[in-house]
Write an enzyme that holds these catalytic residues in place. Structure first.
Site, PDB file in Angstrom:
ATOM      1  N   ASN A 207      10.991  54.776  43.735  1.00  0.00           N
ATOM      2  CA  ASN A 207       9.446  53.672  43.451  1.00  0.00           C
ATOM      3  C   ASN A 207       9.283  53.885  41.594  1.00  0.00           C
ATOM      4  O   ASN A 207       9.358  54.758  41.021  1.00  0.00           O
ATOM      5  CB  ASN A 207       8.671  54.799  43.511  1.00  0.00           C
ATOM      6  CG  ASN A 207       7.189  54.811  43.309  1.00  0.00           C
ATOM      7  OD1 ASN A 207       6.513  53.491  42.333  1.00  0.00           O
ATOM      8  ND2 ASN A 207       6.171  54.440  44.492  1.00  0.00           N
TER       9      ASN A 207
ATOM     10  N   HIS B 285       5.549  53.705  38.031  1.00  0.00           N
ATOM     11  CA  HIS B 285       5.732  54.090  36.587  1.00  0.00           C
ATOM     12  C   HIS B 285       6.151  54.402  35.346  1.00  0.00           C
ATOM     13  O   HIS B 285       6.206  54.566  34.117  1.00  0.00           O
ATOM     14  CB  HIS B 285       5.560  55.816  36.343  1.00  0.00           C
ATOM     15  CG  HIS B 285       4.782  55.674  37.692  1.00  0.00           C
ATOM     16  ND1 HIS B 285       2.890  56.100  37.050  1.00  0.00           N
ATOM     17  CD2 HIS B 285       3.914  57.080  39.139  1.00  0.00           C
ATOM     18  CE1 HIS B 285       2.289  56.525  38.636  1.00  0.00           C
ATOM     19  NE2 HIS B 285       3.216  57.434  38.944  1.00  0.00           N
TER      20      HIS B 285
ATOM     21  N   HIS C 162       3.826  49.755  44.205  1.00  0.00           N
ATOM     22  CA  HIS C 162       2.623  49.646  44.959  1.00  0.00           C
ATOM     23  C   HIS C 162       1.722  48.760  43.747  1.00  0.00           C
ATOM     24  O   HIS C 162       1.458  48.824  42.684  1.00  0.00           O
ATOM     25  CB  HIS C 162       2.406  50.929  44.861  1.00  0.00           C
ATOM     26  CG  HIS C 162       0.543  51.249  45.256  1.00  0.00           C
ATOM     27  ND1 HIS C 162       0.257  52.183  45.449  1.00  0.00           N
ATOM     28  CD2 HIS C 162      -0.148  50.353  46.139  1.00  0.00           C
ATOM     29  CE1 HIS C 162      -1.054  52.536  46.074  1.00  0.00           C
ATOM     30  NE2 HIS C 162      -1.413  51.285  46.323  1.00  0.00           N
TER      31      HIS C 162
ATOM     32  N   ARG D 222      -1.346  47.721  43.052  1.00  0.00           N
ATOM     33  CA  ARG D 222      -2.521  47.766  43.589  1.00  0.00           C
ATOM     34  C   ARG D 222      -3.438  47.785  42.953  1.00  0.00           C
ATOM     35  O   ARG D 222      -3.675  46.443  42.186  1.00  0.00           O
ATOM     36  CB  ARG D 222      -3.119  49.518  42.280  1.00  0.00           C
ATOM     37  CG  ARG D 222      -2.483  50.595  42.600  1.00  0.00           C
ATOM     38  CD  ARG D 222      -2.869  51.698  42.045  1.00  0.00           C
ATOM     39  NE  ARG D 222      -3.908  52.539  42.777  1.00  0.00           N
ATOM     40  CZ  ARG D 222      -3.638  53.658  43.446  1.00  0.00           C
ATOM     41  NH1 ARG D 222      -2.391  54.287  43.338  1.00  0.00           N
ATOM     42  NH2 ARG D 222      -5.274  54.492  43.683  1.00  0.00           N
TER      43      ARG D 222
ATOM     44  N   ARG E 254      -3.383  48.582  37.356  1.00  0.00           N
ATOM     45  CA  ARG E 254      -2.776  49.652  36.626  1.00  0.00           C
ATOM     46  C   ARG E 254      -1.257  49.919  36.261  1.00  0.00           C
ATOM     47  O   ARG E 254      -1.562  50.281  35.804  1.00  0.00           O
ATOM     48  CB  ARG E 254      -3.613  50.909  37.576  1.00  0.00           C
ATOM     49  CG  ARG E 254      -2.775  51.575  37.887  1.00  0.00           C
ATOM     50  CD  ARG E 254      -3.631  52.822  38.376  1.00  0.00           C
ATOM     51  NE  ARG E 254      -4.557  52.592  39.912  1.00  0.00           N
ATOM     52  CZ  ARG E 254      -4.990  54.051  39.821  1.00  0.00           C
ATOM     53  NH1 ARG E 254      -4.565  54.980  39.629  1.00  0.00           N
ATOM     54  NH2 ARG E 254      -6.397  54.036  40.543  1.00  0.00           N
TER      55      ARG E 254
ATOM     56  N   GLU F 114       4.141  48.109  48.619  1.00  0.00           N
ATOM     57  CA  GLU F 114       3.299  49.542  48.487  1.00  0.00           C
ATOM     58  C   GLU F 114       1.606  48.688  48.655  1.00  0.00           C
ATOM     59  O   GLU F 114       1.548  48.217  47.374  1.00  0.00           O
ATOM     60  CB  GLU F 114       3.155  50.728  47.997  1.00  0.00           C
ATOM     61  CG  GLU F 114       3.992  51.297  48.198  1.00  0.00           C
ATOM     62  CD  GLU F 114       4.333  53.127  48.078  1.00  0.00           C
ATOM     63  OE1 GLU F 114       3.282  53.338  47.107  1.00  0.00           O
ATOM     64  OE2 GLU F 114       5.189  53.875  47.603  1.00  0.00           O
TER      65      GLU F 114
ATOM     66  N   THR G 279      -2.375  58.094  45.567  1.00  0.00           N
ATOM     67  CA  THR G 279      -2.244  57.878  46.822  1.00  0.00           C
ATOM     68  C   THR G 279      -2.896  59.745  47.141  1.00  0.00           C
ATOM     69  O   THR G 279      -1.690  60.030  47.296  1.00  0.00           O
ATOM     70  CB  THR G 279      -1.712  57.352  46.993  1.00  0.00           C
ATOM     71  OG1 THR G 279      -1.269  56.597  46.426  1.00  0.00           O
ATOM     72  CG2 THR G 279      -2.175  57.194  48.604  1.00  0.00           C
TER      73      THR G 279
ATOM     74  N   GLU H 281       6.123  56.725  57.043  1.00  0.00           N
ATOM     75  CA  GLU H 281       6.158  57.436  55.624  1.00  0.00           C
ATOM     76  C   GLU H 281       4.882  59.079  55.937  1.00  0.00           C
ATOM     77  O   GLU H 281       3.987  58.182  55.662  1.00  0.00           O
ATOM     78  CB  GLU H 281       5.900  56.999  54.962  1.00  0.00           C
ATOM     79  CG  GLU H 281       6.540  57.432  53.646  1.00  0.00           C
ATOM     80  CD  GLU H 281       7.322  56.675  51.606  1.00  0.00           C
ATOM     81  OE1 GLU H 281       7.881  55.697  52.262  1.00  0.00           O
ATOM     82  OE2 GLU H 281       6.459  57.323  50.992  1.00  0.00           O
TER      83      GLU H 281
ATOM     84  N   HIS I   7       6.367  61.704  48.089  1.00  0.00           N
ATOM     85  CA  HIS I   7       5.214  61.621  47.644  1.00  0.00           C
ATOM     86  C   HIS I   7       5.335  63.396  46.778  1.00  0.00           C
ATOM     87  O   HIS I   7       5.324  64.411  47.432  1.00  0.00           O
ATOM     88  CB  HIS I   7       4.030  61.729  48.427  1.00  0.00           C
ATOM     89  CG  HIS I   7       2.878  61.440  47.258  1.00  0.00           C
ATOM     90  ND1 HIS I   7       2.389  60.309  47.023  1.00  0.00           N
ATOM     91  CD2 HIS I   7       2.394  62.464  46.140  1.00  0.00           C
ATOM     92  CE1 HIS I   7       1.036  60.657  45.632  1.00  0.00           C
ATOM     93  NE2 HIS I   7       1.144  61.804  45.651  1.00  0.00           N
TER      94      HIS I   7
END
Ligand code: PXP
Length: 242
Positions: A10, A13, A46, A48, A52, A73, A104, A154, A193
Site C-alpha cells: 500500500n 503514505h 486508497h 479517499r 488526502r 481501496e 481506516t 480482507e 492493517h
C-alpha cells in the site's frame, strides 16, 4: 508447505509525504516500481473522498504504467464507483470511510449495511473487477460477504496489531477461524492493517490467507533502510512463515 502468500504494498503514505509539500516528490509511482522490484505481488492504493494522499492522477498513472495488479481501496459511494468503473483496476476493496478518522478504523459492517453495499458489489463485479470487502474477522461478517457474493474478503488486523499477550492470541484465533470459514465458503481471504516486521509472522502462518496488504510500516521503515529493502524483508518474513 502451503501456497505462496501474496504481498500487496500500500503506497498511500508515499503520497502523504509528497502532499505535505504539495509538489511531485516522492512520487508514488516510483515507489510502486520499487515495490515490484523487491517482490511485491500487487499495489494497493486508497482513493479517499478528501484525496488526502492518493489522487485521481495517481490512479491514472498507476493504471497506465505499472505491470502489477492494482487493488483500489474505495468507500461505497457513487463518486468512487464511477472512478473504479473508469479505471477498471484488477480489484476493488470496499472499505468504511469517515472523514474525521486518521486511518481506516475497524472493518466494514457488511452485515448491517447489506442493502447499501449490494449494488456496489454487483456493479463492480459486472465490470469484471474483483470485489473484496474489508471486514472484521467474525462469522456474521463472513456470512454477509457470502450473501453479497463477494469473491474476496480482507480481514482488518488492526485489533490484532494493537493488543499484546493473551489478547493477541485471542485476536489471532479470530483471524484464523474467520479465514477457515471464508475458505470453506469459497471466499478468498486476505488480511491487512497495522502489520509490521514484529507481528506479521503469526498472521502469515495462517494457511488459508492468500494475501496481506501492508503500507504504513513499510513506508516508515523505508526512511531507515529504503523501500526496496523494507519490502524485501517483509517478503522474506512472510515466506518464512509458509
Ligand atoms: N488494507 C486496507 C483495506 C487498508 O485500508 C489499509 C490501510 O488503511 C491497509 C490494508 C494497510 O494498512 P497499514 O497501512 O496499516 O499497513
Amino acid at each position: 508447505m502451503t501456497s505462496k502468500l501474496r504481498l500487496g504494498v500500500n503506497i498511500d503514505h508515499v503520497a502523504t509525504i509528497r502532499n505535505a509539500r504539495g509538489g511531485t516528490h516522492p512520487d508514488p509511482l516510483r515507489s510502486a516500481h520499487a515495490a515490484a522490484r523487491a517482490g511485491a505481488d500487487g499495489i494497493t492504493a486508497h482513493l479517499r473522498e478528501d484525496r488526502r494522499h492518493i489522487t485521481d492522477d495517481d490512479i491514472d498513472r498507476l493504471m497506465a504504467e505499472i505491470d502489477l495488479p492494482l487493488n483500489l481501496e474505495m468507500a461505497a459511494t457513487e463518486e468512487m464507483l464511477a472512478s473504479a468503473l473508469a479505471h477498471r483496476p484488477h480489484a476493488a476493496c470496499i472499505v468504511p470511510e469517515r472523514r474525521e478518522e486518521r486511518t481506516t478504523e475497524g472493518g466494514l459492517d457488511a452485515a448491517g449495511q447489506f442493502d447499501a453495499l449490494r449494488p456496489y458489489v454487483m456493479r463492480l463485479t459486472d465490470a469484471g473487477i474483483r470485489v473484496s470487502l474489508f471486514i472484521e474477522p467474525s462469522e456474521p461478517q463472513v456470512e454477509a460477504a457470502l450473501r453479497l457474493a463477494a469473491p474476496v474478503v480482507e480481514f482488518h488486523t488492526g485489533r490484532y496489531a494493537h493488543v499484546e499477550g493473551e489478547a493477541r492470541a485471542v485476536e489471532l484465533k479470530r483471524l484464523s477461524d474467520a479465514a477457515a470459514l471464508a475458505t470453506k465458503n469459497g471466499i478468498e481471504p486476505h488480511a491487512g492493517h497495522g502489520l509490521t516486521f514484529d507481528n506479521v509472522v503469526p498472521v502469515a502462518a495462517i494457511p488459508q490467507l492468500n494475501e496481506l496488504n501492508i503500507g504504513h510500516f513499510l513506508v516508515g521503515e523505508a526512511i531507515f533502510i529504503g523501500l526496496e529493502e523494507s519490502v524485501r524483508q517483509m517478503r522474506q518474513l512472510m515466506d518464512s512463515a509458509r
